[in-house]
Motif scaffolding. Structure first.
Motif, short mmCIF file in Angstrom:
data_model
loop_
_atom_site.label_atom_id
_atom_site.label_comp_id
_atom_site.label_asym_id
_atom_site.label_seq_id
_atom_site.Cartn_x
_atom_site.Cartn_y
_atom_site.Cartn_z
N GLY A 66 0.82 -1.21 0.00
CA GLY A 66 0.00 0.00 0.00
C GLY A 66 0.85 1.26 0.00
O GLY A 66 0.57 2.22 -0.73
N ILE A 67 1.90 1.26 0.82
CA ILE A 67 2.80 2.43 0.87
C ILE A 67 3.50 2.61 -0.47
O ILE A 67 3.64 3.74 -0.96
N THR A 68 3.92 1.51 -1.08
CA THR A 68 4.60 1.59 -2.38
C THR A 68 3.70 2.19 -3.44
O THR A 68 4.11 3.08 -4.20
N VAL A 69 2.45 1.72 -3.50
CA VAL A 69 1.52 2.21 -4.52
C VAL A 69 1.18 3.68 -4.29
O VAL A 69 1.22 4.51 -5.22
N VAL A 70 0.84 4.02 -3.04
CA VAL A 70 0.46 5.41 -2.74
C VAL A 70 1.62 6.37 -2.98
O VAL A 70 1.45 7.44 -3.58
N ALA A 71 2.82 5.97 -2.54
CA ALA A 71 3.99 6.85 -2.71
C ALA A 71 4.34 7.02 -4.19
O ALA A 71 4.62 8.14 -4.64
N SER A 72 4.29 5.93 -4.96
CA SER A 72 4.65 6.02 -6.37
C SER A 72 3.61 6.81 -7.16
O SER A 72 3.96 7.65 -8.00
N VAL A 73 2.32 6.54 -6.91
CA VAL A 73 1.26 7.29 -7.61
C VAL A 73 1.31 8.76 -7.21
O VAL A 73 1.14 9.65 -8.06
N GLY A 74 1.57 9.03 -5.93
CA GLY A 74 1.69 10.42 -5.49
C GLY A 74 2.85 11.13 -6.15
O GLY A 74 2.74 12.30 -6.54
N MET A 75 3.97 10.41 -6.32
CA MET A 75 5.13 10.98 -7.00
C MET A 75 4.80 11.30 -8.46
O MET A 75 5.16 12.37 -8.97
N ILE A 76 4.09 10.40 -9.13
CA ILE A 76 3.73 10.61 -10.54
C ILE A 76 2.81 11.82 -10.68
O ILE A 76 3.03 12.69 -11.54
N LEU A 77 1.78 11.90 -9.83
CA LEU A 77 0.83 13.02 -9.91
C LEU A 77 1.50 14.35 -9.58
O LEU A 77 1.23 15.38 -10.22
N LEU A 78 2.40 14.33 -8.59
CA LEU A 78 3.10 15.55 -8.21
C LEU A 78 3.96 16.08 -9.35
O LEU A 78 3.99 17.29 -9.62
N ILE A 79 4.63 15.18 -10.03
CA ILE A 79 5.49 15.59 -11.15
C ILE A 79 4.65 16.09 -12.32
O ILE A 79 5.02 17.04 -13.02
N LYS A 80 3.49 15.47 -12.54
CA LYS A 80 2.64 15.86 -13.67
C LYS A 80 2.00 17.24 -13.46
O LYS A 80 1.87 18.01 -14.41
N VAL A 81 1.59 17.54 -12.24
CA VAL A 81 0.82 18.77 -12.00
C VAL A 81 1.71 19.98 -11.71
O VAL A 81 1.27 21.12 -11.87
N ASP A 82 2.95 19.76 -11.30
CA ASP A 82 3.83 20.88 -10.95
C ASP A 82 4.71 21.23 -12.15
O ASP A 82 5.58 20.43 -12.53
N PRO A 83 4.54 22.39 -12.77
CA PRO A 83 5.37 22.76 -13.94
C PRO A 83 6.85 22.87 -13.62
O PRO A 83 7.69 22.71 -14.52
N ARG A 84 7.20 23.15 -12.37
CA ARG A 84 8.61 23.28 -12.00
C ARG A 84 9.35 21.95 -12.08
O ARG A 84 10.59 21.92 -12.13
N LEU A 85 8.61 20.85 -12.10
CA LEU A 85 9.23 19.52 -12.12
C LEU A 85 9.24 18.91 -13.51
O LEU A 85 9.52 17.72 -13.65
N HIS A 86 8.91 19.71 -14.52
CA HIS A 86 8.92 19.20 -15.89
C HIS A 86 10.33 19.28 -16.47
O HIS A 86 10.61 20.01 -17.42
#
Length: 324
Positions: free
Chosen positions: A176-196
Motif C-alpha cells: 500500500g505504501i509503495t503504490v500510494v507513494a509512487s502514484v503520489g510521485m507521478i501526480l506531483l510531477i505531472k501537475v507541478d510545472p517546475r518539475l517538468h
C-alpha cells in the motif's frame, strides 16, 4: 530412518550456458566487456562524487552508494561467470556458494535505496528551504546504516496461520505504501510545472514501473497468504512471469538512463537542456520499454516451451524462469 545413507555436499558444479568453444569465447568476451564497463563507470561515479565538493549533497551521496551497490552486485557474479566459460573445473565450494548467495542477496535488493532516494527527492520538492536541515549528513548516514543490514533480511513463509496473517498485514502495508507513494510521485510531477525536467520525467517513469512491478507480484502473494490452496493457472503463471520480467528489465534500464542523465548534468551543466531534450528523453524511454518487452518475451517463450512433467510445485511465491 536411522540407517539412511547420507553424503555430505562440499561443492557444486556450474555447468554454464553452452559447451561450444566458439560460443564460450564469445560469451566470455561479451560479459567481460560489460563487467568492465560497469566497474569503471560505477568507480568513476563514486570517486567523482567523493572528490568534488560541489557534489557533496544528499542526492549524490545516495547516488554514490547506489553505484557502490551496483559495483558490489556485479563483482559477486562478474569475475566468476566469465572465468567459468574458459576453465575446465567449474566447481564452487559449498561455503563459497553460500557466501556468494549472501552477498548477492544483500546488494541485489536496491529497492530500499531507491525508496530512500525517492524520500530525499520528496523532501527536496516539499520543503526546499528546509531541505539541508531535514536531510543533513547525520540523517543520510543513519538511513544508509539502517539500509544495508535490512537488505540481508529474508522472510520465510511458515505454515502457522498466525505467522501468515502477520506477514499478510506486513506485506499489505508495504504494498500500500509503495503504490500510494509512487502514484503520489507521478501526480506531483505531472501537475507541478517546475518539475517538468528530464530528471523528474525519468523519476515519474521509474515510479510507474515500480507500481506495475509490485502489482505483478503482491496481490497474488497476499491472496496466497490467506488461502489454503496456493494455485495459479498455467496461462496466468506465464503472464505473471512476462510482466514481472518486463518491469524488472525496464527498472534496471531506467536506472541506467537516469545515471546517464546525471552524467550529462554534471559534465555539461550549461548544455544540459540541449543535450537532454524532450525528444531525446522520449526516445530513451521508448527504447527502454521496447527492450524490456522483447527481452521478457524471449525468456518467457523459452521457459514455457519446456516440458513440465516431473512436478507441478513451485517453491516460490511467484513464477520466474529460475523456479520453473
Amino acid at each position: 530412518m536411522d540407517g539412511e545413507n547420507c553424503t555430505s555436499l562440499r561443492e557444486f558444479l556450474l555447468l554454464g550456458i553452452s559447451s561450444s568453444s566458439a560460443v564460450k569465447v564469445t560469451l566470455f568476451t561479451t560479459f567481460l566487456v560489460i563487467y568492465l564497463i560497469i566497474l569503471f563507470a560505477n568507480l568513476r561515479m563514486t570517486v567523482l562524487v567523493r572528490t568534488d565538493p560541489q557534489l557533496h549533497t544528499s542526492m549524490y551521496f545516495f547516488l554514490s552508494h547506489l553505484s557502490f551497490s551496483d559495483l558490489c552486485y556485479s563483482t559477486v557474479i562478474g569475475p566468476r561467470m566469465p572465468a567459468g566459460f574458459l576453465i575446465k573445473n567449474k566447481s564452487i565450494p559449498f561455503y563459497g556458494c553460500a557466501l556468494q548467495f549472501l552477498i548477492f542477496c544483500n546488494f541485489a535488493d536496491s529497492c530500499l535505496l531507491l525508496a530512500v532516494m525517492a524520500y530525499d527527492r520528496y523532501i527536496a520538492i516539499s520543503n526546499p528551504l528546509l531541505y539541508t536541515v531535514k536531510m543533513s549528513g547525520k540523517v543520510c548516514s543513519l538511513l544508509i546504516a539502517l539500509l544495508y543490514p535490512s537488505s540481508t533480511f529474508n522472510s520465510c513463509f511458515l505454515n502457522s496461520p498466525r505467522t501468515r496473517q502477520g506477514l499478510f498485514v506486513l506485506f499489505l502495508l508495504v504494498y500500500g505504501i509503495t503504490v500510494v507513494a509512487s502514484v503520489g510521485m507521478i501526480l506531483l510531477i505531472k501537475v507541478d510545472p517546475r518539475l517538468h525536467t528530464p530528471m523528474y520525467h525519468f523519476l515519474s517513469n521509474l515510479s510507474f514501473c515500480d507500481v506495475c512491478y509490485s502489482s505483478t507480484v503482491s496481490p497474488k502473494m497476499l491472496a496466497d497468504l490467506l488461502s489454503e490452496h496456493k494455485r495459479i493457472p498455467f496461462d496466468l503463471c506465464a503472464m505473471q512471469m512476462y510482466f514481472w520480467g518486463t518491469f524488472a528489465d525496464v527498472e534496471c534500464l531506467m536506472l541506467a538512463v537516469m545515471a546517464y542523465d546525471h552524467y550529462v548534468a554534471i559534465c555539461n551543466p550549461l548544455l544540459y537542456t540541449v543535450s537532454m531534450s524532450r525528444r531525446l528523453c522520449a526516445q530513451q524511454i521508448s527504447v527502454v520499454y521496447v527492450e524490456g518487452l522483447v527481452d521478457s518475451a524471449i525468456h518467457t517463450c523459452c521457459t514455457f516451451c519446456l516440458l513440465f512433467c516431473s512436478s507441478d510445485k513451485i517453491i516460490h511465491f511467484l513464477c520466474t524462469c529460475i523456479t520453473l
